[in-house]
Design a protein around this motif. Structure first.
Motif, mmCIF file in Angstrom:
data_model
loop_
_atom_site.group_PDB
_atom_site.id
_atom_site.type_symbol
_atom_site.label_atom_id
_atom_site.label_comp_id
_atom_site.label_asym_id
_atom_site.label_seq_id
_atom_site.Cartn_x
_atom_site.Cartn_y
_atom_site.Cartn_z
ATOM 1 N N LEU A 128 9.912 -1.037 17.957
ATOM 2 C CA LEU A 128 8.765 -0.243 17.537
ATOM 3 C C LEU A 128 8.993 0.218 16.108
ATOM 4 C CD1 LEU A 128 9.630 0.900 20.684
ATOM 5 C CD2 LEU A 128 7.279 1.656 20.460
ATOM 6 N N ALA A 129 7.937 0.236 15.325
ATOM 7 C CA ALA A 129 8.008 0.717 13.946
ATOM 8 C C ALA A 129 6.991 1.831 13.756
ATOM 9 C CB ALA A 129 7.725 -0.424 12.965
ATOM 10 N N TYR A 130 7.396 2.876 13.032
ATOM 11 C CA TYR A 130 6.540 4.031 12.778
ATOM 12 C C TYR A 130 6.473 4.283 11.275
ATOM 13 C CZ TYR A 130 7.503 5.178 17.703
ATOM 14 O OH TYR A 130 7.637 5.143 19.073
ATOM 15 N N ALA A 131 5.313 4.758 10.806
ATOM 16 C CA ALA A 131 5.164 5.185 9.418
ATOM 17 C C ALA A 131 4.138 6.311 9.367
ATOM 18 C CB ALA A 131 4.716 4.028 8.528
ATOM 19 N N LEU A 132 4.393 7.300 8.527
ATOM 20 C CA LEU A 132 3.466 8.422 8.358
ATOM 21 C C LEU A 132 2.485 8.115 7.237
ATOM 22 C CD1 LEU A 132 2.596 11.372 8.968
ATOM 23 C CD2 LEU A 132 4.233 12.090 7.204
ATOM 24 N N VAL A 133 1.192 8.262 7.532
ATOM 25 C CA VAL A 133 0.138 8.168 6.527
ATOM 26 C C VAL A 133 -0.674 9.456 6.602
ATOM 27 C CG1 VAL A 133 0.050 5.649 6.608
ATOM 28 C CG2 VAL A 133 -1.415 6.976 8.137
ATOM 29 N N ASP A 134 -1.701 9.553 5.807
ATOM 30 C CA ASP A 134 -2.510 10.765 5.780
ATOM 31 C C ASP A 134 -3.172 11.007 7.134
ATOM 32 O OD1 ASP A 134 -3.788 13.017 4.704
ATOM 33 O OD2 ASP A 134 -5.557 11.847 4.166
ATOM 34 N N GLN A 135 -2.837 12.121 7.767
ATOM 35 C CA GLN A 135 -3.442 12.587 9.017
ATOM 36 C C GLN A 135 -3.084 11.748 10.247
ATOM 37 O OE1 GLN A 135 -5.036 15.526 8.869
ATOM 38 N NE2 GLN A 135 -4.754 15.530 6.651
ATOM 39 N N ALA A 136 -2.103 10.851 10.136
ATOM 40 C CA ALA A 136 -1.787 10.004 11.291
ATOM 41 C C ALA A 136 -0.404 9.386 11.153
ATOM 42 C CB ALA A 136 -2.828 8.896 11.447
ATOM 43 N N ARG A 167 0.835 -1.196 0.000
ATOM 44 C CA ARG A 167 0.000 0.000 0.000
ATOM 45 C C ARG A 167 0.877 1.257 0.000
ATOM 46 N NH1 ARG A 167 -2.327 -0.034 6.202
ATOM 47 N NH2 ARG A 167 -0.580 -1.103 7.142
ATOM 48 N N PRO A 168 1.757 1.405 -1.006
ATOM 49 C CA PRO A 168 2.711 2.513 -0.999
ATOM 50 C C PRO A 168 2.058 3.872 -1.090
ATOM 51 C CG PRO A 168 2.713 1.386 -3.120
ATOM 52 C CD PRO A 168 1.893 0.548 -2.185
ATOM 53 N N ALA A 169 0.868 3.964 -1.723
ATOM 54 C CA ALA A 169 0.237 5.265 -1.876
ATOM 55 C C ALA A 169 -0.184 5.843 -0.533
ATOM 56 C CB ALA A 169 -0.970 5.145 -2.795
ATOM 57 N N ALA A 170 -0.423 4.986 0.469
ATOM 58 C CA ALA A 170 -0.896 5.458 1.764
ATOM 59 C C ALA A 170 0.240 5.930 2.658
ATOM 60 C CB ALA A 170 -1.681 4.352 2.471
ATOM 61 N N VAL A 171 1.453 5.452 2.423
ATOM 62 C CA VAL A 171 2.576 5.760 3.304
ATOM 63 C C VAL A 171 3.356 6.938 2.742
ATOM 64 C CG1 VAL A 171 4.707 4.894 4.324
ATOM 65 C CG2 VAL A 171 2.724 3.390 4.085
ATOM 66 N N ARG A 172 3.436 8.015 3.520
ATOM 67 C CA ARG A 172 4.129 9.214 3.059
ATOM 68 C C ARG A 172 5.611 9.185 3.375
ATOM 69 N NH1 ARG A 172 0.127 14.428 3.906
ATOM 70 N NH2 ARG A 172 -1.544 13.657 2.547
ATOM 71 N N SER A 173 5.981 8.601 4.499
ATOM 72 C CA SER A 173 7.393 8.445 4.832
ATOM 73 C C SER A 173 7.538 7.356 5.877
ATOM 74 C CB SER A 173 8.008 9.764 5.324
ATOM 75 O OG SER A 173 7.283 10.293 6.411
ATOM 76 N N GLY A 174 8.739 6.790 5.940
ATOM 77 C CA GLY A 174 9.001 5.678 6.831
ATOM 78 C C GLY A 174 8.996 4.370 6.056
ATOM 79 N N PRO A 175 9.053 3.233 6.770
ATOM 80 C CA PRO A 175 8.973 3.129 8.228
ATOM 81 C C PRO A 175 10.314 3.360 8.919
ATOM 82 C CG PRO A 175 9.074 0.949 7.249
ATOM 83 C CD PRO A 175 9.048 1.917 6.108
ATOM 84 N N TRP A 176 10.226 3.698 10.210
ATOM 85 C CA TRP A 176 11.385 3.796 11.093
ATOM 86 C C TRP A 176 11.295 2.668 12.108
ATOM 87 C CZ3 TRP A 176 8.597 7.907 9.404
ATOM 88 C CH2 TRP A 176 9.293 8.907 8.707
#
Length: 230
Positions: free
Chosen positions: A45-53, A26-35
């Motif tokens: 812990l893993a983090y990823a930026l998506v729209d508004q969250a 789902r690459p279109a949903a992820v704006r940056s990451g994961p870390w």
């Protein structure tokens, strides 16, 4: 800032395996990451930026293989995110936030939140401003990068509208110092920052003809003048 679980969003509730961390489906949903970061208790812990969250996954137990999440951490208006960590294992989240103004223009600033322990709520997002004197220039500001030195001081770097790189830092007492211009006009994208084992912070930024690098002459001092390499 309270996290929303997958249960609250009507999503799959059971722990997820390592394949859930592969966001390629789902690459279109992820704006940056994961870390990927280690927590206090040995869990990752893993983090990823998506729209508004920001999405956050936490290992069920150290070493896996099962993961809990994603937790949905509200992050309204973020266009960019970076995550940094120091020796105390706190996760520092820095984002570029874009908000519409009443006159139709955009207001852009940098915001900051902390997660102190694995699986715990994220702190409230707080603005740390931006290095521009004129609001209309902030729309051209790039995304931030950050590093935490061995003493626990957080350094935040951001490319400005003029192609410069500005830095602001938070000391170990939580006090933010003013923005400082690193006196260069050739940066073309978000730089990368790292803290070394000796406590120095180093910075690398892409330029049109090569790369710009900065380093601290000694730990705790601001980075010295940038040098260019082809």
């Amino acid at each position: 800032m309270r996290a929303t679980s997958a249960r609250a969003n009507g999503q799959r509730q059971q722990p997820v395996g390592e394949e859930a961390l592969d966001l390629a489906d789902r690459p279109a949903a992820v704006r940056s990451g994961p870390w990927l970061l280690p927590g206090h208790d040995g869990r990752l812990l893993a983090y990823a930026l998506v729209d508004q969250a920001v999405l956050r996954w936490t290992e069920r137990r150290p070493g896996g293989p099962d993961w809990l999440g994603p937790d949905v951490l509200p992050a309204k208006g973020l266009s960019h995110l970076t995550v940094a960590q120091g020796r105390n294992r706190y996760a520092h989240l820095l984002g570029r936030r874009v908000r519409p103004a009443k006159d139709g223009s955009l207001t852009v600033d940098l915001v900051y939140a902390i997660q102190y322990q694995a699986g715990r709520p994220l702190s409230e997002w707080r603005s740390i401003g931006n290095p521009h004197a004129k609001r209309e220039r902030t729309a051209l500001m790039g995304g931030p990068t950050a590093a935490v030195n061995t003493a626990g001081t957080l350094y935040v770097f951001v490319p400005t509208a003029e192609g410069r790189v500005a830095v602001r830092r938070e000391d170990t007492q939580g006090r933010w110092e003013p923005w400082l211009d690193l006196q260069v006009t050739a940066a073309v994208d978000t730089p990368a920052a790292v803290s070394t084992s000796t406590g120095h912070v180093e910075l690398l930024a892409p330029a049109r003809t090569g790369a710009l690098t900065w380093h601290q002459p000694e730990p705790g001092r601001y980075c010295g003048a940038g040098t260019t390499s082809a």
